[in-house]
Scaffold this active site. Structure first.
Site, PDB file in Angstrom:
ATOM      1  N   TYR A 115       6.816 -24.907  -7.002  1.00  0.00           N
ATOM      2  CA  TYR A 115       6.714 -23.645  -7.731  1.00  0.00           C
ATOM      3  C   TYR A 115       7.397 -22.529  -6.948  1.00  0.00           C
ATOM      4  CZ  TYR A 115       3.167 -25.497 -10.933  1.00  0.00           C
ATOM      5  OH  TYR A 115       2.497 -26.215 -11.893  1.00  0.00           O
ATOM      6  N   TYR A 154       3.928 -33.102  -8.080  1.00  0.00           N
ATOM      7  CA  TYR A 154       3.798 -32.539  -6.735  1.00  0.00           C
ATOM      8  C   TYR A 154       2.454 -32.927  -6.111  1.00  0.00           C
ATOM      9  CZ  TYR A 154       1.262 -28.786  -9.210  1.00  0.00           C
ATOM     10  OH  TYR A 154       0.408 -28.088  -9.998  1.00  0.00           O
ATOM     11  N   ARG A 164      -0.244 -34.308  -8.677  1.00  0.00           N
ATOM     12  CA  ARG A 164      -0.374 -33.875 -10.069  1.00  0.00           C
ATOM     13  C   ARG A 164       0.717 -34.540 -10.908  1.00  0.00           C
ATOM     14  NH1 ARG A 164      -2.430 -29.896 -12.430  1.00  0.00           N
ATOM     15  NH2 ARG A 164      -2.915 -31.606 -13.814  1.00  0.00           N
ATOM     16  N   HIS A 167       3.759 -31.573 -15.347  1.00  0.00           N
ATOM     17  CA  HIS A 167       3.114 -30.818 -16.435  1.00  0.00           C
ATOM     18  C   HIS A 167       3.725 -29.437 -16.558  1.00  0.00           C
ATOM     19  CE1 HIS A 167       0.924 -29.695 -12.766  1.00  0.00           C
ATOM     20  NE2 HIS A 167       0.787 -28.503 -13.334  1.00  0.00           N
ATOM     21  N   HIS A 169       2.382 -25.607 -17.702  1.00  0.00           N
ATOM     22  CA  HIS A 169       1.224 -24.772 -18.050  1.00  0.00           C
ATOM     23  C   HIS A 169       1.546 -23.939 -19.283  1.00  0.00           C
ATOM     24  CE1 HIS A 169      -1.042 -25.290 -14.209  1.00  0.00           C
ATOM     25  NE2 HIS A 169       0.158 -25.471 -13.701  1.00  0.00           N
TER      26      HIS A 169
END
Lengths: 244, 186
Positions: A115, A154, A164, A167, A169
């Site tokens: 991110y 990640y 995870r 995905h 959000h």
């Protein structure tokens, strides 16, 4: 009847509320997801009726959305690295009706699973051409579309060797404060599903399946982008006003 | 009837997207009548929650919501005021809003609700948002007659009433434990 002055004389308070969740949402406490252990409330929730305060909510105009806000691949001088994808679908209410003018905000990791956020320090590269945030409004038919790149998986520290699944959000405003939804869209066939406590906190397998997008060959653009479809269903309306 | 889409946590990285669109100042701080609300979000161990997000929704000072389902169109709306705000918590778990005090809103069965602000709490570790309300400390009589506050167990009711400070209202939110804020099933 309508009121006057500061509203203290207005009696029009009986409203048609929204249906309560029947087990689709995850519980607050899901110990496998360690973050819930100190954050889930331990006193019973207070059941309250829906009033004007609950059935209203912020509504957004088209003027507040930029022309390229839905395209996460065109926010910088160059194109981001990764597999270009189209994510599209419809926002519906619990009775299957389209929800127009719903604001959808999205954010995601880059193709390497990182991110663009100061808290994310795992050793994967940042992409100077990818911020990973976008927004759009649904059309009159409830449809929306984003263009982005497929996010990477990640690691996180929930349990040993925790990862995870990839995905995106999504934050969705419907018509009411109580139809507000924040969720995550996953990709079909991800091998990381079984070990992910956030995905598995949704206990009903049919509800869990609704978090997984479907590959959509029809919307794939030859020699340009793959496509995934993700429909979002918000709470439906009660048939009659709430009992006082 | 299609099944609803389940909620998932907002996670720790929402700052890359969400604060850009709506902020903590529903009005500028120098607007007459502006009210500053400050609080700390804490977990069950009493630790500040540095990666939470608080959203608020409220009526205008007239008591009317800026929404087509509020039928009281004779009540004025305040220009430039939406009634919605959003604030991510900082490293010390702090959040703050600047807003206008809402008017009273009708409740079920001919009742009248005290001025209040709808509050939703999101965060890492919260698989779905928590709902609560903020009430005002200078509205003791209206608060005592409020039909929603009356449903909250008496020993928890004070957690929904902000505390008056010097030019500021304090509204701490505690997610768990003996000091837990009353949260709603809506």
């Amino acid at each position: 009847m309508t009121g006057t002055g500061d509203g203290r004389t207005a009696p029009a308070g009986d409203v048609i509320g929204y249906r309560r969740d029947e087990g689709a949402h995850p519980p607050y406490l899901y110990p496998d997801y360690v973050g819930t252990r100190r954050r889930a409330p331990d006193r019973p929730l207070v059941v309250v009726p829906h009033t004007l305060s609950e059935i209203t909510g912020p509504l957004y105009g088209h003027s507040s959305i930029g022309e390229l806000d839905h395209d996460l691949t065109r926010q910088h001088a160059g194109e981001p690295l990764g597999q270009r994808i189209i994510v599209h679908g419809r926002v519906l209410d619990g009775d299957g009706r389209p929800v127009p003018d719903a604001l959808i905000e999205v954010w995601q990791a880059n193709a390497a699973g990182r991110y663009a956020h100061e808290v994310d320090d795992h050793p994967a590269p940042l992409d100077p051409n990818f911020s990973g945030a976008g927004r759009c409004l649904t059309g009159s038919d409830g449809r929306f579309e984003f263009i982005t790149i497929k996010p990477g998986a990640y690691p996180w520290k929930n349990h040993p060797n925790a990862w995870r699944p990839a995905h995106i959000h999504l934050s969705i405003f419907g018509r009411a404060f109580v139809t507000r939804l924040v969720t995550q869209m996953y990709f079909p066939g991800d091998p990381l599903f079984d070990q992910d406590p956030i995905f598995n906190s949704v206990r009903d397998p049919r509800a869990r399946a609704r978090l997984v997008s479907t590959f959509d060959p029809e919307r794939t653009v030859p020699e340009w982008a793959l496509a995934y479809r993700f429909d979002i269903v918000l709470r439906g309306r009660d048939a009659t006003p709430m009992e006082a | 009837m299609p099944g609803i889409t389940p909620s998932q946590t907002v996670g720790p990285f929402f700052h890359v997207a969400l604060p850009a669109y709506a902020g903590p100042e529903l009005v500028a701080p120098d607007v007459p009548g502006a009210v500053r609300i400050e609080g700390v979000l804490r977990d069950g161990a009493g630790e500040p929650v540095p990666d939470g997000m608080v959203e608020v929704w409220q009526a205008h000072p007239s008591g009317r919501y800026d929404h087509p389902e509020d039928p009281r169109t004779d009540l004025p709306l305040t220009p430039g005021f939406t009634g919605f705000g959003r604030c991510g918590t900082d490293a010390q778990g702090r959040f703050a809003f600047v807003t206008l005090k809402p008017g009273c809103v009708p409740g079920p069965g001919g009742s009248m609700q005290a001025p209040h602000i709808e509050v939703a709490v999101f965060g890492r570790g919260l698989l779905k948002q928590l709902f609560t309300r903020l009430y005002f400390p200078d509205e003791a009589k209206a608060n005592a007659a409020d039909p929603v506050l009356a449903l909250v167990p008496a020993e928890q009711r004070h957690t929904l009433v902000a505390a008056a400070g010097e030019g500021v209202l304090r509204f701490d939110i505690t997610l768990q434990g003996p000091d837990q804020t009353a949260f709603f099933d809506v």
